[in-house]
Write a protein that holds these residues in place. Structure first.
Motif, PDB file in Angstrom:
ATOM      1  N   ASP A   1       4.870 -25.583  24.865  1.00 28.64           N
ATOM      2  CA  ASP A   1       4.283 -27.046  24.650  1.00 28.64           C
ATOM      3  C   ASP A   1       4.319 -27.816  25.912  1.00 28.64           C
ATOM      4  O   ASP A   1       3.218 -28.617  26.086  1.00 28.64           O
ATOM      5  CB  ASP A   1       5.263 -28.044  23.797  1.00 28.64           C
ATOM      6  CG  ASP A   1       5.034 -27.443  22.402  1.00 28.64           C
ATOM      7  OD1 ASP A   1       4.100 -27.099  21.855  1.00 28.64           O
ATOM      8  OD2 ASP A   1       6.202 -27.883  21.445  1.00 28.64           O
TER       9      ASP A   1
ATOM     10  N   ALA B   1       1.184 -27.003  27.674  1.00 26.64           N
ATOM     11  CA  ALA B   1      -0.011 -27.389  27.158  1.00 26.64           C
ATOM     12  C   ALA B   1      -0.347 -28.657  27.620  1.00 26.64           C
ATOM     13  O   ALA B   1      -1.379 -29.219  27.937  1.00 26.64           O
ATOM     14  CB  ALA B   1      -0.015 -27.514  25.799  1.00 26.64           C
ATOM     15  N   GLU B   2       0.806 -29.512  27.764  1.00 20.46           N
ATOM     16  CA  GLU B   2       0.734 -30.905  28.361  1.00 20.46           C
ATOM     17  C   GLU B   2       0.280 -30.802  29.957  1.00 20.46           C
ATOM     18  O   GLU B   2      -0.630 -31.456  30.210  1.00 20.46           O
ATOM     19  CB  GLU B   2       2.001 -31.580  28.311  1.00 20.46           C
ATOM     20  CG  GLU B   2       2.624 -31.789  27.018  1.00 20.46           C
ATOM     21  CD  GLU B   2       3.841 -32.810  26.654  1.00 20.46           C
ATOM     22  OE1 GLU B   2       4.205 -33.159  28.010  1.00 20.46           O
ATOM     23  OE2 GLU B   2       4.181 -32.923  25.720  1.00 20.46           O
TER      24      GLU B   2
ATOM     25  N   ALA C   1      -1.520 -28.247  31.298  1.00 20.46           N
ATOM     26  CA  ALA C   1      -2.861 -27.841  30.997  1.00 20.46           C
ATOM     27  C   ALA C   1      -3.798 -28.886  31.142  1.00 20.46           C
ATOM     28  O   ALA C   1      -4.746 -28.979  31.721  1.00 20.46           O
ATOM     29  CB  ALA C   1      -2.928 -26.554  30.047  1.00 20.46           C
ATOM     30  N   GLU C   2      -3.603 -29.740  29.947  1.00 20.40           N
ATOM     31  CA  GLU C   2      -4.614 -30.833  29.602  1.00 20.40           C
ATOM     32  C   GLU C   2      -4.482 -31.721  30.655  1.00 20.40           C
ATOM     33  O   GLU C   2      -5.777 -32.260  31.117  1.00 20.40           O
ATOM     34  CB  GLU C   2      -3.926 -31.760  28.438  1.00 20.40           C
ATOM     35  CG  GLU C   2      -4.719 -32.894  27.787  1.00 20.40           C
ATOM     36  CD  GLU C   2      -4.314 -33.439  26.529  1.00 20.40           C
ATOM     37  OE1 GLU C   2      -5.010 -34.267  26.144  1.00 20.40           O
ATOM     38  OE2 GLU C   2      -3.458 -32.770  26.071  1.00 20.40           O
ATOM     39  N   SER C   3      -3.412 -32.205  31.311  1.00 19.76           N
ATOM     40  CA  SER C   3      -3.356 -33.192  32.388  1.00 19.76           C
ATOM     41  C   SER C   3      -3.991 -32.651  33.743  1.00 19.76           C
ATOM     42  O   SER C   3      -4.479 -33.235  34.737  1.00 19.76           O
ATOM     43  CB  SER C   3      -2.033 -33.517  32.565  1.00 19.76           C
ATOM     44  OG  SER C   3      -1.105 -32.348  33.334  1.00 19.76           O
TER      45      SER C   3
ATOM     46  N   GLY D   1      -6.385 -29.617  34.057  1.00 20.25           N
ATOM     47  CA  GLY D   1      -7.359 -28.888  33.949  1.00 20.25           C
ATOM     48  C   GLY D   1      -7.422 -27.411  33.845  1.00 20.25           C
ATOM     49  O   GLY D   1      -8.292 -26.557  33.920  1.00 20.25           O
TER      50      GLY D   1
ATOM     51  N   LYS E   1      -6.450 -23.571  32.023  1.00 18.92           N
ATOM     52  CA  LYS E   1      -6.955 -23.080  30.809  1.00 18.92           C
ATOM     53  C   LYS E   1      -5.628 -22.560  30.355  1.00 18.92           C
ATOM     54  O   LYS E   1      -4.824 -21.702  30.870  1.00 18.92           O
ATOM     55  CB  LYS E   1      -8.011 -21.788  30.932  1.00 18.92           C
ATOM     56  CG  LYS E   1      -8.224 -21.370  29.687  1.00 18.92           C
ATOM     57  CD  LYS E   1      -9.265 -20.079  29.933  1.00 18.92           C
ATOM     58  CE  LYS E   1      -9.367 -19.358  28.541  1.00 18.92           C
ATOM     59  NZ  LYS E   1     -10.342 -18.236  29.047  1.00 18.92           N
TER      60      LYS E   1
ATOM     61  N   SER F   1       0.595 -26.370  38.184  1.00 13.68           N
ATOM     62  CA  SER F   1       0.228 -27.801  37.839  1.00 13.68           C
ATOM     63  C   SER F   1       0.055 -28.330  39.244  1.00 13.68           C
ATOM     64  O   SER F   1      -0.592 -29.496  39.446  1.00 13.68           O
ATOM     65  CB  SER F   1       1.770 -28.812  37.519  1.00 13.68           C
ATOM     66  OG  SER F   1       2.845 -28.719  38.525  1.00 13.68           O
TER      67      SER F   1
END
Length: 512
Positions: free
Chosen positions: A206, A209-210, A212-214, A216, A218, A310
């Protein structure tokens, strides 16, 4: 079968300090606190940039002499200011020989001295910006790290803003990179500090996933069913005793603009792999109680990989990077892996499990074999809190590393010197290969001493011939405030890997 655990929620955490640049002198900014550098001279102390505007009103040199100051790195002498202006305190901070380590220690000492304050203005990096800026920011950020789960809130907070005075605006990119690397290390410490009643393999996925979303990136995640179907026997075996099943987490980064690489055509791929054991009981070969207390941080390698991924865009990494986190909980139950079991790794190589507490190499082996088979990387680096043996050999302040490629070894050594996360190269001694022999499988997972070397030799069989380095992090815990460390998990590795990956050509000389 996946079991849902009671929900947990962390209280709000403290945030790292923010940094600002100013070309002005400290007094022009009308701060409450000014921090000036103190440099040991041949005959007397020298107060560095920013002191000229204060000298007429405050006899700082006499105060230093009275206090017995030496100017050693990280020494802080406080001078109280009275009057009607905004200024209330001058902190005189030693910078020693003005090496990178000295500025890192000065930054950490300053951060501790200004906890709970709204701001401080300092000229410490202005002594030598090319040398001082990045380590000062790292020290000032990480010297304030705190994780807590207290009902009454955090016992203190980092200073909100650190203004770096007498530095031109053209240092903005340098500052941004320094902040990105320091905050990645903060993030690694945070992930490693989270208790295991919240942190498990699914929780790590999880968090990925956070991120990755913030950022860019994959994201791909294998659950326990996909891991079994795809043949990740090490991960499945280690995780089968826990109510929170294992995960393999993959994050992909591609540079926005590929740099000019001198040694390879196109944009090559680097793979970084982290051990993500979210708690390690030792399995049926159970650890003693004292040895289990800190095992929430046995996923430090995975925390470092999350943190590194990150920050890659912020540091301008010029190569593709794939981060793999082999996440499992090594627990005890009726379904736990037993001594004498044989696991079949990704790709088919088998390991006899003679000690269930040598689990990290089993999950790393799967990820390494997958990387070599599917990703065709130019280099693979894994990082793990893998053996107690390396801590016995090297203590609590540096990590051991192994490499089968001289170019990669050199790059990591240079990044170690710059980042302040010190690595000590250990030998892959072929004479110990015979210790890996098993009567029933391709290898024994616990062949005995020398423990760090035989663990590295075990992993070496899963590289697929790709240039490889292995970081065995024995310095996973800090027990007191020491320079840029605060008590708790160290998150060791984020700075050294990001320093390497921020190079114009992180693969120069690799595979030559």
């Amino acid at each position: 079968m996946t079991t849902t655990l009671p929900s947990q929620a962390l209280p709000p955490q403290v945030k790292p300090s923010t940094f600002a640049l100013s070309s002005k002198s400290p007094t022009d900014l009308a701060p409450e606190i000014i921090a000036l550098p103190v440099i040991p001279g041949d005959d007397e102390l020298i107060i560095g940039p920013g002191s000229a505007d204060l000298g007429d009103r405050h006899d700082l040199l006499d105060h230093l002499e009275f206090e017995g100051a030496t100017g050693s790195a990280g020494e802080v002498t406080s001078y109280a200011v009275s009057g009607s202006g905004a200024l209330r305190q001058i902190l005189l901070v030693g910078v020693g020989a003005q090496r990178r380590d000295d500025f890192r220690r000065a930054g950490a000492a300053l951060a501790r001295a200004v906890r709970d304050r709204s701001g401080v203005v300092t000229t410490i990096p202005a002594v030598d910006p090319d040398v001082a800026l990045e380590p000062f920011v790292a020290g000032a950020t990480l010297g304030s790290f705190l994780f807590h789960w207290r009902s009454e809130g955090a016992p203190w907070t980092p200073v909100e803003t650190i203004t770096l005075a007498e530095l031109d605006a053209d240092r903005g990119d340098d500052l941004a990179r320094a902040v990105a690397i320091a905050r990645a290390s903060w993030r690694a410490r945070f992930f490693a500090s989270v208790p295991s009643n919240l942190k498990n393999p699914a929780w790590l996925a999880d968090q990925a996933a956070e991120l990755a979303e913030s950022t860019g990136l994959k994201l791909t995640v294998w659950d326990e069913h996909q891991l079994e179907a795809d043949g990740f026997g090490g991960l499945v075996g280690v995780g089968q005793g826990s109510v929170t099943p294992p995960r393999l987490i993959r994050l992909d980064y591609s540079p926005r603009k590929a740099g000019r690489l001198s040694s390879l055509k196109g944009v090559p791929t680097v793979v970084v792999i982290g051990k993500g054991i979210t708690f390690d009981t030792g399995g049926l070969n159970i650890k003693p109680g004292d040895g289990m207390v800190n095992m929430k941080r046995d996923m430090t390698g995975g925390a470092v990989v999350l943190a590194v991924m990150s920050a890659l865009a912020e540091i301008g990494c010029p190569v593709k990077v794939v981060g793999l986190i082999a996440a499992a909980e090594n627990a005890i139950s009726g379904s736990a892996m037993r001594p004498g079991d044989v696991v079949t790794h990704y790709g088919g190589r088998t390991s006899e499990v003679t000690n269930t507490d040598a689990e990290g190499r089993l999950v790393l082996a799967d990820a390494m074999a997958y990387a070599a088979d599917k990703l065709k990387p130019a280099a693979v680096v894994d990082i793990a809190t893998l053996t107690g043996a390396v801590r016995v050999a090297l203590g609590q302040t540096l990590a051991g590393y192994y490499a089968d490629d001289e170019g990669l070894a050199t790059l990591l050594e240079e990044a170690s010197e710059v980042s302040g996360e010190r690595l000590w190269r250990l030998p892959l001694v072929a004479d110990y290969e015979e210790k890996l022999a098993s009567k029933v499988a391709d290898a024994d997972n616990a062949p005995g001493g020398p423990g760090s070397i035989t663990a590295a030799l075990f992993l070496h069989h899963f590289t697929g011939g790709v240039p490889w380095a292995h970081l065995d992090v024995g310095c996973g815990d800090a027990y007191a405030d020491v320079h840029d460390l605060t008590p708790g998990p160290t998150g060791f590795g984020a700075r050294v890997l990001l320093t390497w990956l921020a190079e114009q050509d992180p693969l120069a000389g690799v595979g030559a």
